[in-house]
Write a protein that holds these residues in place. Structure first.
Motif, PDB file in Angstrom:
ATOM      1  N   UNK A  32      32.928  91.672  22.585  1.00 57.66           N
ATOM      2  CA  UNK A  32      32.838  91.054  21.261  1.00 57.66           C
ATOM      3  C   UNK A  32      31.387  90.886  20.802  1.00 57.66           C
ATOM      4  N   UNK A  33      30.487  91.695  21.376  1.00 57.29           N
ATOM      5  CA  UNK A  33      29.093  91.651  20.977  1.00 57.29           C
ATOM      6  C   UNK A  33      28.320  90.456  21.489  1.00 57.29           C
ATOM      7  N   UNK A  34      28.875  89.735  22.448  1.00 54.49           N
ATOM      8  CA  UNK A  34      28.223  88.529  22.942  1.00 54.49           C
ATOM      9  C   UNK A  34      27.382  88.812  24.182  1.00 54.49           C
ATOM     10  N   UNK A  35      26.259  88.079  24.331  1.00 53.72           N
ATOM     11  CA  UNK A  35      25.456  88.193  25.544  1.00 53.72           C
ATOM     12  C   UNK A  35      25.804  87.088  26.538  1.00 53.72           C
ATOM     13  N   UNK A  36      26.871  86.346  26.243  1.00 54.53           N
ATOM     14  CA  UNK A  36      27.382  85.358  27.193  1.00 54.53           C
ATOM     15  C   UNK A  36      28.412  86.010  28.104  1.00 54.53           C
ATOM     16  N   UNK A  37      28.792  85.312  29.155  1.00 55.57           N
ATOM     17  CA  UNK A  37      29.862  85.769  30.036  1.00 55.57           C
ATOM     18  C   UNK A  37      31.147  85.064  29.588  1.00 55.57           C
ATOM     19  N   UNK A  38      32.025  85.827  28.953  1.00 57.81           N
ATOM     20  CA  UNK A  38      33.203  85.253  28.321  1.00 57.81           C
ATOM     21  C   UNK A  38      34.448  85.399  29.191  1.00 57.81           C
ATOM     22  N   UNK A  39      35.219  84.333  29.225  1.00 56.45           N
ATOM     23  CA  UNK A  39      36.532  84.349  29.863  1.00 56.45           C
ATOM     24  C   UNK A  39      37.527  83.745  28.889  1.00 56.45           C
ATOM     25  N   UNK A  40      38.624  84.438  28.673  1.00 54.71           N
ATOM     26  CA  UNK A  40      39.671  83.936  27.791  1.00 54.71           C
ATOM     27  C   UNK A  40      40.749  83.256  28.617  1.00 54.71           C
ATOM     28  N   UNK A  41      41.131  82.064  28.212  1.00 53.36           N
ATOM     29  CA  UNK A  41      42.264  81.361  28.814  1.00 53.36           C
ATOM     30  C   UNK A  41      43.485  81.642  27.947  1.00 53.36           C
ATOM     31  N   UNK A  42      44.440  82.381  28.499  1.00 54.71           N
ATOM     32  CA  UNK A  42      45.548  82.923  27.715  1.00 54.71           C
ATOM     33  C   UNK A  42      46.709  81.938  27.609  1.00 54.71           C
ATOM     34  N   UNK A  43      46.433  80.815  26.984  1.00 48.38           N
ATOM     35  CA  UNK A  43      47.467  79.800  26.848  1.00 48.38           C
ATOM     36  C   UNK A  43      48.501  80.182  25.795  1.00 48.38           C
ATOM     37  N   UNK A  44      48.237  81.227  25.036  1.00 48.81           N
ATOM     38  CA  UNK A  44      49.247  81.716  24.104  1.00 48.81           C
ATOM     39  C   UNK A  44      50.438  82.340  24.823  1.00 48.81           C
ATOM     40  N   UNK A  45      50.311  82.501  26.154  1.00 49.67           N
ATOM     41  CA  UNK A  45      51.435  82.995  26.969  1.00 49.67           C
ATOM     42  C   UNK A  45      52.296  81.854  27.520  1.00 49.67           C
ATOM     43  N   UNK A  46      51.964  80.626  27.146  1.00 47.65           N
ATOM     44  CA  UNK A  46      52.716  79.464  27.625  1.00 47.65           C
ATOM     45  C   UNK A  46      54.121  79.454  27.009  1.00 47.65           C
ATOM     46  N   UNK A  47      55.061  78.769  27.683  1.00 50.17           N
ATOM     47  CA  UNK A  47      56.391  78.559  27.116  1.00 50.17           C
ATOM     48  C   UNK A  47      56.270  78.057  25.687  1.00 50.17           C
ATOM     49  N   UNK A  48      57.117  78.547  24.818  1.00 48.87           N
ATOM     50  CA  UNK A  48      57.194  78.210  23.397  1.00 48.87           C
ATOM     51  C   UNK A  48      55.987  78.725  22.611  1.00 48.87           C
ATOM     52  N   UNK A  49      55.066  79.435  23.258  1.00 51.80           N
ATOM     53  CA  UNK A  49      53.998  80.112  22.550  1.00 51.80           C
ATOM     54  C   UNK A  49      52.715  79.345  22.347  1.00 51.80           C
ATOM     55  N   UNK A  50      52.584  78.169  22.962  1.00 51.28           N
ATOM     56  CA  UNK A  50      51.329  77.428  22.820  1.00 51.28           C
ATOM     57  C   UNK A  50      51.194  76.386  23.922  1.00 51.28           C
ATOM     58  N   UNK A  51      49.996  75.814  24.001  1.00 51.78           N
ATOM     59  CA  UNK A  51      49.698  74.763  24.986  1.00 51.78           C
ATOM     60  C   UNK A  51      50.572  73.538  24.810  1.00 51.78           C
ATOM     61  N   UNK A  52      51.198  73.387  23.659  1.00 52.64           N
ATOM     62  CA  UNK A  52      51.943  72.173  23.344  1.00 52.64           C
ATOM     63  C   UNK A  52      53.079  71.895  24.320  1.00 52.64           C
ATOM     64  N   UNK A  53      53.565  72.926  25.018  1.00 50.59           N
ATOM     65  CA  UNK A  53      54.647  72.705  25.972  1.00 50.59           C
ATOM     66  C   UNK A  53      54.233  71.731  27.066  1.00 50.59           C
ATOM     67  N   UNK A  54      52.949  71.731  27.420  1.00 47.36           N
ATOM     68  CA  UNK A  54      52.472  70.831  28.472  1.00 47.36           C
ATOM     69  C   UNK A  54      52.668  69.365  28.077  1.00 47.36           C
ATOM     70  N   UNK A  55      52.203  69.017  26.889  1.00 45.86           N
ATOM     71  CA  UNK A  55      52.341  67.643  26.433  1.00 45.86           C
ATOM     72  C   UNK A  55      53.774  67.243  26.185  1.00 45.86           C
TER      73      UNK A  55
END
Length: 311
Positions: A32-55
Motif C-alpha cells: 500500500x505504498x507504506x514504509x511501515x511494517x503493516x499487519x492486518x487483523x482480519x476481524x471481518x472474518x468473525x461470526x456475523x461479519x464483524x468484531x461485534x460478535x465478541x461483545x
C-alpha cells in the motif's frame, strides 16, 4: 465502572468456543505504498461479519436472559451480532435499526432469525425505540458500546492480537461509539500506541477530546451505518483519556479508496467502517515512522461485494 485486563481475560474464557480466533495477515514491506511494517487483523472474518460478535456473546453469557429475550439498537453490525449470538444461545431477539442502515446488513440480521424494526432517522433514534420496547416488554437490552460486558468482549480482540504479534508499536482502529477502541486500549494499557481513526463526518472521539467530555456530533457520510454514533460512550471515553494516543480524521473519499484497495489487491470485501483504519495510512492522515510495526484492524465486512467492483 472501568474495564480492566482481568475483565478481558474473563471474557476470553467465557467466549471460548463461541467466537473465532481471526487471523492476521503480515504484508510485504512497501505494501500500500507504506514504509511501515503493516499487519492486518482480519476481524471481518468473525461470526456475523464483524468484531461485534465478541461483545454480544460476552454480554449474553454474563446475564440471565428473560423469556422476552433481548433487544438492541444498531446501525447493522451490532444487530447482526446480537441476533447471531441470541440464535446460537436459544434466545429470541428484536433489533431496531435506523433507516440509513444498509440493506445488506438488515438482511444479515434477519438471516439470524431476529425481528427487525426499521426506525426513521439515525442510530440515536433507533436506540430510543429499542429502549421503549425494552421498558414495555421486559426484554433485556444489549448496548452496542457503552457497557462493561460489551467493551470487555471487544477487548478480547486485542488480547488475541497481542498473542499473535511478537512486536507491535501501533494499533490503528476505527471509532464509532468507542466499544472497540475502549476494549483495545484497556487491554494494552499504554504498552503500545492505540490510535483512533474517524470519518470527518462522524468525529465522536476527536470532538470529545477537544471538549474534554463526550459531546453530540452531526452524523453522516459513507460509514455512518457502522461508525455513526451521535456521541462517544461514557465508558469508552474514560478509557480513551488514559490509553488512546490520539485520533486522526479521514475523508469519505479516503475510506472508499481503502475499500477499493483491499478488494483489488487482497480480494478482501470490507465495508466502509471496516476500511476506515486503513484509510488513515493510505491518505496520509497517519504518518508512520520508517519501520514502525503497525496493526490495522479490519473490523467489518458486511458489504455487498458487487458494490466493490465499481470502486
Amino acid at each position: 465502572m472501568s474495564v480492566t485486563g482481568p475483565d478481558i481475560e474473563a471474557a476470553a474464557r467465557r467466549l471460548h468456543g463461541h467466537v473465532r480466533r481471526t487471523p492476521i495477515l503480515p504484508l510485504e514491506l512497501g505494501a500500500f505504498g507504506s514504509h511501515a511494517q503493516l499487519t492486518l487483523k482480519l476481524e471481518l472474518l468473525q461470526h456475523s461479519g464483524s468484531f461485534k460478535a465478541r461483545g454480544a456473546f460476552n454480554a449474553l453469557l454474563s446475564m440471565d436472559v428473560p423469556k422476552a429475550g433481548v433487544v438492541a439498537a444498531s446501525g447493522g453490525n451490532h444487530g447482526a451480532a446480537v441476533a447471531f449470538a441470541a440464535q446460537s444461545l436459544g434466545h429470541v431477539a428484536e433489533i431496531f435499526v435506523p433507516s440509513l442502515a444498509a440493506k445488506a446488513k438488515i438482511a444479515r440480521i434477519e438471516s439470524f432469525g431476529a425481528k427487525v424494526h426499521i426506525i426513521p432517522g439515525a442510530y440515536a433514534d433507533a436506540l430510543k425505540a429499542a429502549e421503549a420496547h425494552q421498558a414495555a416488554t421486559g426484554a433485556i437490552g444489549i448496548h452496542a458500546y457503552d457497557a462493561p460486558a460489551t467493551i470487555a468482549g471487544q477487548g478480547t480482540l486485542a488480547r488475541e492480537l497481542d498473542a499473535q504479534m511478537t512486536q507491535l508499536d501501533t494499533v490503528l482502529v476505527a471509532v464509532g461509539g468507542g466499544g472497540l477502541i475502549g476494549g483495545i486500549a484497556a487491554w494494552f494499557g499504554g504498552r503500545v500506541n492505540v490510535v483512533g481513526v474517524e470519518p470527518k463526518n462522524c468525529p465522536t472521539l476527536e470532538s470529545a477530546f477537544r471538549a474534554k467530555a463526550p459531546v453530540d456530533v452531526e452524523v453522516g457520510g459513507v460509514a455512518a451505518d457502522s461508525l455513526g454514533a451521535k456521541r462517544i460512550g461514557t465508558l469508552p471515553f474514560a478509557i480513551a483519556k488514559d490509553f488512546v494516543e490520539g485520533v486522526v480524521l479521514v475523508e469519505d473519499d479516503a475510506i472508499v479508496a481503502a475499500q477499493g484497495a483491499l478488494w483489488r489487491e487482497l480480494r478482501l470485501a470490507s465495508e466502509p467502517g471496516g476500511a476506515t483504519a486503513l484509510a488513515a495510512l493510505l491518505s496520509g492522515a497517519y504518518k508512520p515512522a520508517v519501520g514502525e510495526k503497525i496493526a490495522v484492524i479490519l473490523c467489518g465486512g458486511n458489504v455487498d461485494p458487487a458494490s466493490l467492483t465499481t470502486i
